[in-house]
Enzyme design. Structure first.
Site, short mmCIF file in Angstrom:
data_model
loop_
_atom_site.label_atom_id
_atom_site.label_comp_id
_atom_site.label_asym_id
_atom_site.label_seq_id
_atom_site.Cartn_x
_atom_site.Cartn_y
_atom_site.Cartn_z
N SER A 138 0.78 -1.68 2.15
CA SER A 138 1.68 -0.62 1.68
C SER A 138 2.36 0.14 2.82
O SER A 138 3.34 0.84 2.60
CB SER A 138 0.91 0.37 0.79
OG SER A 138 0.08 1.20 1.57
N LYS A 174 -0.31 6.93 3.28
CA LYS A 174 1.08 7.13 2.84
C LYS A 174 1.76 8.08 3.80
O LYS A 174 1.12 8.80 4.54
CB LYS A 174 1.12 7.75 1.42
CG LYS A 174 0.60 6.84 0.30
CD LYS A 174 1.61 5.80 -0.10
CE LYS A 174 1.04 4.88 -1.18
NZ LYS A 174 -0.09 4.05 -0.70
#
Lengths: 218, 218
Positions: A138, A174
DNA sequence: ACAAATGTTGACCAAATGAATAGTGTTCTT
DNA sequence: AAGAACACTATTCATTTGGTCAACATTTGT
């Protein structure tokens, strides 16, 4: 006829003889296993010498060749010069998951440890740090790969910091974006959607470094 | 009236009193600066105690609280438990450029040092390693960024290893490809061409790890 | 008010430890 | 062949160092 001595004085690559190399290895082993340097009599006992002088002269030889430094008169005062120049080394615990509140770092969930000098990471000496193994792609566009170990500091995130956040009971990496006072999380991979926190946003740490292992795939 | 004692027993986050914290800091400072632990009399002198007993009782307190470990009867035998668990730490010199033959690691060109435990890098303890600062984007598709520090081992490359190679008097990072017995170097960036060595191919090291600093851009 | 924990003082002992001196035999280099 | 570096034995000395005993003062919690 004296048949005790069968020494072949062979010089090693670092300029040490075989015996001096053995002595140095004992110093290193002893220091690493017991946490302290051996005394001259402990060296004597280990090698079976009949007097400390043998140990003493070997230490003198190592000192003369610059392998060790000694503080005269002081007990167990043998020092490896490289350790004196070394920056302070900290031990960063590696967690698999950090599901809980992270208020108290729980030693039980520790998977391992990274020991590294603080200068290489560029963090303050009193920073509270931990590490996470990266799973998944990710953050691949930020060049963080699956298998990498990210080093995180436990502090408030600033805009565009890469953070470890608790989402659905799982910790994920993130980018933290503050947009007009509203924070959200952005994956660095076009295949992953942005995450607008429904309720509370739990940030566990801010990325301050990354370690990639030779055995990882790249 | 005795006005010497003005102690306020305040407990710190780690369960130590203010004075015990000061003692611990002195132990750490002394160990880091001199390479050896202070003796009880050196502790006494530093704090201006009138007897060793003050130092002794403080050491006992620290030991009771698990902050330090001591080896009874042995001189200067104060150990930090985390250092015992620690894997062996090696010091990897960082070079800006390695123009020369690299046969002998030249300390003069050293820019700095990374100290890290061998387990985190997954390299053998006797590996000859060095580090390079990455400049440029030629390996960006292998997720190696400008500003990263790559750790290299001085050994023969295998097929598809990422290597530091000497090209036109400059050290560059490339992927080493062995194609039908012919080696060439491949950049991990479509904007960079492959390099087929005209004459001799000088490999300086094989990448075994990577370190990214928090202060780097990403 | 009292007990427990903490911080301190001063003097002393015994063990741990570094260091010195004198001498023997071996191996390597020139 | 000679000198230097190396690897040790045997003995002795002086210092460093950890450890202890017996008191006393201050703070903290019950």
């Amino acid at each position: 006829m004296n048949s005790v001595l069968r020494t072949t004085v062979q010089f090693m690559a670092n300029g040490l003889t075989k015996r001096q190399e053995e002595l140095l290895n004992f110093l290193k082993l002893s220091h690493h296993q017991n946490g302290v340097m051996p005394s001259t009599r402990e060296i004597q006992a280990h090698f079976g010498f009949a007097s400390q002088t043998a140990a003493m002269s070997h230490l003198r030889a190592l000192e003369r060749k610059g392998i060790i430094v000694r503080l005269p008169g002081k007990a167990r005062a043998v020092i490896f010069p490289e350790e004196l120049e070394r920056e302070e080394v900290i031990d960063i615990p590696i967690y698999g998951n950090i599901a809980a509140g992270m208020a108290e770092a729980v030693a039980e969930e520790k998977e391992g440890c990274v020991s590294i000098d603080i200068a290489s990471l560029g963090i303050p000496r009193n920073a509270r740090t931990f590490a996470l193994r990266v799973r998944g792609e990710s953050m691949i566009d930020a060049h963080i790969c699956s298998g990498d170990t990210v080093i995180l500091e436990f502090r408030e995130p600033r805009n565009k910091d890469i953070v470890a956040a608790l989402i659905d009971g799982e910790t994920t990496l993130k980018r933290f974006i503050m947009d007009k006072g509203k924070p959200y999380l952005k994956a660095e991979n076009v295949d992953f959607p942005d995450l607008i926190p429904a309720s509370e946003l739990v940030i566990q740490g801010v990325m301050v470094g990354l370690l990639r292992n030779g055995t990882s795939r790249w």
